[in-house]
Design a protein around this motif. Structure first.
Motif, mmCIF file in Angstrom:
data_model
loop_
_atom_site.group_PDB
_atom_site.id
_atom_site.type_symbol
_atom_site.label_atom_id
_atom_site.label_comp_id
_atom_site.label_asym_id
_atom_site.label_seq_id
_atom_site.Cartn_x
_atom_site.Cartn_y
_atom_site.Cartn_z
ATOM 1 N N HIS A 171 -65.866 10.860 -36.956
ATOM 2 C CA HIS A 171 -65.630 12.354 -36.888
ATOM 3 C C HIS A 171 -65.403 12.685 -35.658
ATOM 4 O O HIS A 171 -64.747 13.684 -35.328
ATOM 5 C CB HIS A 171 -67.039 12.947 -37.382
ATOM 6 N N ARG A 172 -66.066 11.893 -34.501
ATOM 7 C CA ARG A 172 -65.722 12.318 -33.155
ATOM 8 C C ARG A 172 -64.088 12.070 -32.903
ATOM 9 O O ARG A 172 -63.623 13.196 -32.467
ATOM 10 C CB ARG A 172 -66.377 11.279 -32.327
ATOM 11 N N GLU A 173 -63.650 10.894 -33.494
ATOM 12 C CA GLU A 173 -62.059 10.854 -33.217
ATOM 13 C C GLU A 173 -61.318 12.053 -33.826
ATOM 14 O O GLU A 173 -60.590 12.589 -33.086
ATOM 15 C CB GLU A 173 -61.761 9.541 -33.712
ATOM 16 N N TRP B 279 -72.148 16.165 -41.702
ATOM 17 C CA TRP B 279 -71.218 15.727 -40.884
ATOM 18 C C TRP B 279 -69.722 15.698 -41.732
ATOM 19 O O TRP B 279 -68.541 15.960 -41.425
ATOM 20 C CB TRP B 279 -71.472 14.591 -40.406
ATOM 21 N N GLU B 280 -70.030 15.020 -42.922
ATOM 22 C CA GLU B 280 -68.847 15.038 -43.999
ATOM 23 C C GLU B 280 -68.204 16.141 -44.307
ATOM 24 O O GLU B 280 -66.812 16.453 -44.254
ATOM 25 C CB GLU B 280 -69.301 14.374 -45.308
ATOM 26 N N LYS B 281 -68.863 17.326 -44.472
ATOM 27 C CA LYS B 281 -68.616 18.759 -44.911
ATOM 28 C C LYS B 281 -67.921 19.166 -43.859
ATOM 29 O O LYS B 281 -66.733 19.635 -44.029
ATOM 30 C CB LYS B 281 -69.758 19.614 -45.265
ATOM 31 N N LEU B 282 -68.365 18.949 -42.411
ATOM 32 C CA LEU B 282 -67.616 19.462 -41.343
ATOM 33 C C LEU B 282 -66.389 18.801 -41.137
ATOM 34 O O LEU B 282 -65.285 19.306 -40.615
ATOM 35 C CB LEU B 282 -68.467 19.325 -40.112
ATOM 36 N N GLY B 283 -66.158 17.584 -41.288
ATOM 37 C CA GLY B 283 -65.300 16.866 -41.039
ATOM 38 C C GLY B 283 -64.110 17.337 -42.291
ATOM 39 O O GLY B 283 -63.003 17.246 -41.751
ATOM 40 N N THR B 284 -64.456 17.641 -43.312
ATOM 41 C CA THR B 284 -63.445 18.238 -44.450
ATOM 42 C C THR B 284 -62.714 19.548 -43.650
ATOM 43 O O THR B 284 -61.420 19.836 -43.685
ATOM 44 C CB THR B 284 -64.137 18.429 -45.641
ATOM 45 N N SER B 285 -63.436 20.169 -42.911
ATOM 46 C CA SER B 285 -63.009 21.515 -42.447
ATOM 47 C C SER B 285 -62.176 21.053 -41.358
ATOM 48 O O SER B 285 -61.042 21.709 -41.105
ATOM 49 C CB SER B 285 -64.202 22.281 -41.894
#
Length: 127
Positions: free
Chosen positions: A95-97, A42-48
């Motif tokens: 991450h949702r936000e 999720w952290e990696k996706l958040g970076t994207s």
């Protein structure tokens, strides 16, 4: 796991950008509603997501959209989770936000609708 918008290949130009945005929006919606990932993914996706938000703030580039689409596709949950691996979880509130912010940033505004014409009063048939 197959998801909407499986291929990042789109024609160049404005229609290509629209197709990329549509695929990204479909994947983000899919991620928010159905995905369970280990927290580090999720952290990696958040970076994207953060990278694309920044790119859109500066006019957006088709190349940034393509990179984000590929990163979203690669982030999709695995079908098989190895024994002893970190348990996947739903998306966190943070991450949702950010993903919702990106969805609203990428979603084109609705075209204005014409106001309905005022209704005239019915004719007075009393004579």
């Amino acid at each position: 796991m197959s998801a909407p918008g499986a291929s990042p290949r789109t024609p160049p130009g404005p229609d290509g950008r629209t197709a990329l945005v549509d695929r990204i929006l479909a994947l983000l919606d899919y991620a928010l509603t159905d995905w369970e990932l280990p927290p580090h993914r999720w952290e990696k996706l958040g970076t994207s997501v953060e990278t694309l938000i920044a790119a859109e703030a500066h006019g957006g580039e088709e190349a940034a959209l393509r990179r984000t689409l590929v990163q979203l596709q690669l982030a999709a949950p695995d079908r098989v989770v190895p024994i002893g691996s970190v348990r996947p979880v739903r998306v966190s509130a943070r991450h949702r936000e950010r993903m919702n912010h990106l969805i609203h940033t990428l979603t084109p505004p609705e075209p204005p609708t014409a106001a309905p014409a005022p209704r005239s009063a019915p004719p007075d048939d009393r004579r």
